[in-house]
Design an enzyme around this catalytic site. Structure first.
Site, PDB file in Angstrom:
ATOM      1  N   HIS A 154      40.128  -0.123  94.471  1.00 45.77           N
ATOM      2  CA  HIS A 154      41.143   0.682  93.799  1.00 45.77           C
ATOM      3  C   HIS A 154      41.291   1.988  94.569  1.00 45.77           C
ATOM      4  O   HIS A 154      40.347   2.758  94.689  1.00 45.77           O
ATOM      5  CB  HIS A 154      40.740   0.967  92.346  1.00 45.77           C
ATOM      6  N   CYS A 155      42.469   2.223  95.105  1.00 42.43           N
ATOM      7  CA  CYS A 155      42.696   3.374  95.980  1.00 42.43           C
ATOM      8  C   CYS A 155      43.418   4.468  95.206  1.00 42.43           C
ATOM      9  O   CYS A 155      44.515   4.247  94.681  1.00 42.43           O
ATOM     10  CB  CYS A 155      43.521   2.940  97.195  1.00 42.43           C
ATOM     11  N   PHE A 156      42.811   5.649  95.155  1.00 41.81           N
ATOM     12  CA  PHE A 156      43.441   6.752  94.427  1.00 41.81           C
ATOM     13  C   PHE A 156      44.663   7.289  95.171  1.00 41.81           C
ATOM     14  O   PHE A 156      45.517   7.945  94.562  1.00 41.81           O
ATOM     15  CB  PHE A 156      42.426   7.877  94.196  1.00 41.81           C
TER      16      PHE A 156
END
Length: 200
Positions: A154-156
Protein backbone atom coordinates in the site's frame (compact mmCIF):
# COMPACT_ATOMS: atom_id res chain seq x y z
CA UNK A 1 -14.37 -10.59 -9.77
CA UNK A 2 -13.15 -7.16 -8.91
CA UNK A 3 -15.01 -4.34 -7.21
CA UNK A 4 -14.89 -0.65 -7.93
CA UNK A 5 -12.36 0.66 -5.47
CA UNK A 6 -14.10 3.43 -3.53
CA UNK A 7 -12.68 2.83 -0.05
CA UNK A 8 -11.17 5.66 1.94
CA UNK A 9 -7.46 5.03 2.06
CA UNK A 10 -6.08 5.26 5.56
CA UNK A 11 -2.57 3.89 6.12
CA UNK A 12 -3.10 3.27 9.81
CA UNK A 13 -0.39 0.62 9.95
CA UNK A 14 2.28 3.27 9.39
CA UNK A 15 1.32 5.02 12.62
CA UNK A 16 1.81 1.83 14.65
CA UNK A 17 5.34 1.38 13.30
CA UNK A 18 7.80 1.83 16.22
CA UNK A 19 10.02 4.30 14.38
CA UNK A 20 7.08 6.58 13.56
CA UNK A 21 5.40 6.40 16.96
CA UNK A 22 8.67 7.26 18.77
CA UNK A 23 9.76 10.03 16.38
CA UNK A 24 6.52 12.01 16.52
CA UNK A 25 4.82 11.12 19.82
CA UNK A 26 3.11 14.53 20.15
CA UNK A 27 1.06 14.24 16.95
CA UNK A 28 -2.27 12.41 17.24
CA UNK A 29 -2.82 9.39 14.97
CA UNK A 30 -5.86 11.06 13.38
CA UNK A 31 -3.69 13.95 12.16
CA UNK A 32 -1.11 11.57 10.70
CA UNK A 33 -3.84 9.62 8.89
CA UNK A 34 -5.38 12.83 7.53
CA UNK A 35 -2.01 14.07 6.23
CA UNK A 36 -1.21 10.73 4.57
CA UNK A 37 -4.60 10.71 2.83
CA UNK A 38 -3.76 14.12 1.32
CA UNK A 39 -0.33 13.11 0.00
CA UNK A 40 -1.48 12.39 -3.62
CA UNK A 41 -3.09 15.83 -3.89
CA UNK A 42 -0.10 17.52 -2.26
CA UNK A 43 2.21 15.85 -4.77
CA UNK A 44 0.32 17.56 -7.61
CA UNK A 45 0.99 20.91 -5.92
CA UNK A 46 4.69 19.99 -5.72
CA UNK A 47 4.70 18.96 -9.41
CA UNK A 48 3.20 22.30 -10.45
CA UNK A 49 5.58 24.32 -8.27
CA UNK A 50 8.69 22.50 -9.51
CA UNK A 51 7.56 22.80 -13.14
CA UNK A 52 6.89 26.54 -12.92
CA UNK A 53 10.07 27.35 -10.99
CA UNK A 54 12.28 25.26 -13.28
CA UNK A 55 10.67 26.49 -16.50
CA UNK A 56 10.97 30.14 -15.53
CA UNK A 57 14.40 30.17 -13.89
CA UNK A 58 16.20 27.63 -16.06
CA UNK A 59 14.59 28.14 -19.48
CA UNK A 60 12.66 31.42 -19.80
CA UNK A 61 15.26 33.68 -18.18
CA UNK A 62 18.26 32.25 -20.02
CA UNK A 63 17.07 31.04 -23.41
CA UNK A 64 15.06 33.91 -24.84
CA UNK A 65 14.85 34.54 -28.58
CA UNK A 66 17.22 37.12 -30.08
CA UNK A 67 15.78 40.59 -30.49
CA UNK A 68 16.24 40.65 -34.30
CA UNK A 69 13.99 37.60 -34.83
CA UNK A 70 10.26 38.06 -35.55
CA UNK A 71 7.96 37.84 -32.51
CA UNK A 72 6.82 34.39 -31.38
CA UNK A 73 4.09 33.04 -29.17
CA UNK A 74 6.78 32.13 -26.66
CA UNK A 75 9.82 34.44 -26.68
CA UNK A 76 12.30 31.56 -26.57
CA UNK A 77 15.13 30.46 -28.79
CA UNK A 78 15.00 27.18 -30.67
CA UNK A 79 16.97 25.49 -27.89
CA UNK A 80 14.64 27.00 -25.31
CA UNK A 81 11.56 25.72 -27.14
CA UNK A 82 13.09 22.26 -27.44
CA UNK A 83 13.97 22.10 -23.74
CA UNK A 84 10.59 23.47 -22.67
CA UNK A 85 8.74 20.95 -24.84
CA UNK A 86 10.83 18.03 -23.59
CA UNK A 87 10.50 19.12 -19.96
CA UNK A 88 6.74 19.57 -20.30
CA UNK A 89 6.38 16.10 -21.79
CA UNK A 90 8.42 14.48 -19.02
CA UNK A 91 6.46 16.22 -16.24
CA UNK A 92 3.12 15.53 -17.94
CA UNK A 93 3.94 11.85 -18.40
CA UNK A 94 4.79 11.56 -14.71
CA UNK A 95 1.56 13.32 -13.72
CA UNK A 96 -0.62 11.15 -15.97
CA UNK A 97 1.00 7.93 -14.73
CA UNK A 98 0.53 9.09 -11.13
CA UNK A 99 -3.14 9.88 -11.79
CA UNK A 100 -3.77 6.44 -13.31
CA UNK A 101 -2.05 4.73 -10.37
CA UNK A 102 -4.29 6.67 -7.98
CA UNK A 103 -7.68 6.14 -9.64
CA UNK A 104 -7.29 2.63 -11.13
CA UNK A 105 -8.75 -0.32 -9.28
CA UNK A 106 -5.73 -2.34 -8.04
CA UNK A 107 -7.69 -5.61 -8.16
CA UNK A 108 -10.07 -5.60 -5.20
CA UNK A 109 -11.93 -8.88 -4.63
CA UNK A 110 -15.71 -8.52 -4.22
CA UNK A 111 -16.81 -9.93 -0.87
CA UNK A 112 -18.27 -12.44 -0.40
CA UNK A 113 -16.53 -14.19 -3.29
CA UNK A 114 -17.03 -17.93 -3.77
CA UNK A 115 -14.25 -20.21 -5.01
CA UNK A 116 -14.70 -22.35 -8.16
CA UNK A 117 -16.41 -25.66 -7.49
CA UNK A 118 -13.47 -27.67 -8.78
CA UNK A 119 -10.91 -25.94 -6.56
CA UNK A 120 -9.41 -28.04 -3.77
CA UNK A 121 -8.65 -26.49 -0.39
CA UNK A 122 -9.52 -22.86 -1.20
CA UNK A 123 -8.32 -20.08 1.07
CA UNK A 124 -10.71 -17.72 2.85
CA UNK A 125 -9.97 -14.28 4.28
CA UNK A 126 -10.60 -13.91 8.00
CA UNK A 127 -10.90 -10.13 7.73
CA UNK A 128 -13.30 -9.66 4.79
CA UNK A 129 -17.08 -9.87 5.42
CA UNK A 130 -18.44 -13.40 5.27
CA UNK A 131 -14.93 -14.92 5.14
CA UNK A 132 -14.65 -14.22 1.41
CA UNK A 133 -12.60 -16.44 -0.87
CA UNK A 134 -9.00 -15.27 -1.20
CA UNK A 135 -7.41 -16.42 -4.47
CA UNK A 136 -3.77 -17.33 -4.73
CA UNK A 137 -1.49 -14.26 -4.77
CA UNK A 138 -4.24 -12.16 -3.17
CA UNK A 139 -3.56 -10.45 0.15
CA UNK A 140 -5.70 -8.46 2.54
CA UNK A 141 -4.86 -4.77 2.96
CA UNK A 142 -5.77 -3.25 6.32
CA UNK A 143 -5.62 0.25 4.89
CA UNK A 144 -8.03 -0.47 2.02
CA UNK A 145 -9.99 -3.02 4.14
CA UNK A 146 -10.16 -5.42 1.20
CA UNK A 147 -8.32 -8.28 -0.44
CA UNK A 148 -6.28 -7.21 -3.48
CA UNK A 149 -5.18 -9.58 -6.21
CA UNK A 150 -1.38 -9.61 -6.73
CA UNK A 151 -1.00 -6.98 -4.02
CA UNK A 152 2.55 -5.69 -3.62
CA UNK A 153 2.16 -2.96 -0.99
CA UNK A 154 0.00 0.00 0.00
CA UNK A 155 1.70 3.17 -1.22
CA UNK A 156 0.93 6.43 0.54
CA UNK A 157 2.17 8.39 -2.50
CA UNK A 158 -0.82 7.18 -4.52
CA UNK A 159 -3.17 6.52 -1.58
CA UNK A 160 -3.84 3.11 -3.03
CA UNK A 161 -2.58 -0.46 -3.12
CA UNK A 162 -0.21 -1.49 -5.88
CA UNK A 163 -1.77 -4.59 -7.39
CA UNK A 164 -2.89 -6.35 -10.54
CA UNK A 165 -4.86 -3.39 -11.91
CA UNK A 166 -2.40 -0.53 -11.47
CA UNK A 167 1.09 -2.00 -11.17
CA UNK A 168 1.99 -0.92 -14.71
CA UNK A 169 0.88 2.66 -14.02
CA UNK A 170 2.84 2.66 -10.76
CA UNK A 171 6.04 1.46 -12.45
CA UNK A 172 5.62 4.06 -15.20
CA UNK A 173 5.10 6.71 -12.50
CA UNK A 174 8.40 5.73 -10.89
CA UNK A 175 10.28 5.75 -14.21
CA UNK A 176 8.82 9.05 -15.43
CA UNK A 177 9.32 10.54 -11.96
CA UNK A 178 13.01 9.65 -12.00
CA UNK A 179 13.35 11.10 -15.51
CA UNK A 180 11.55 14.33 -14.56
CA UNK A 181 13.62 14.67 -11.38
CA UNK A 182 16.88 14.23 -13.28
CA UNK A 183 15.71 16.69 -15.96
CA UNK A 184 14.75 19.28 -13.33
CA UNK A 185 18.08 18.91 -11.55
CA UNK A 186 20.00 19.26 -14.82
CA UNK A 187 18.11 22.41 -15.83
CA UNK A 188 18.41 24.06 -12.41
CA UNK A 189 22.10 23.16 -12.11
CA UNK A 190 22.85 24.62 -15.55
CA UNK A 191 20.91 27.80 -14.68
CA UNK A 192 22.84 28.12 -11.39
CA UNK A 193 26.14 27.65 -13.23
CA UNK A 194 25.22 30.34 -15.78
CA UNK A 195 24.18 32.72 -13.01
CA UNK A 196 27.43 32.09 -11.11
CA UNK A 197 29.48 32.60 -14.26
CA UNK A 198 27.68 35.87 -15.07
CA UNK A 199 28.09 37.11 -11.49
CA UNK A 200 31.83 36.49 -11.59
Amino acid sequence: RFAKHTNTFCPSSLWHHPSVSTMIPLLPPELIKWVLRKVPAMLWVVYTFVYLVTSYNAIYLWLQAPAHEPPRLLPLSNLGLLLLTSYTLSMSSMGVAHLFAVVCNPGVIIPPAAPPAEMRSPRFCQFCPGRSWKPLRAHHCRDCDACVFMRHHHCFMIGNCVGWGNQKSFIMFLLYGALALAFSFMLLASAAARWFWAAC
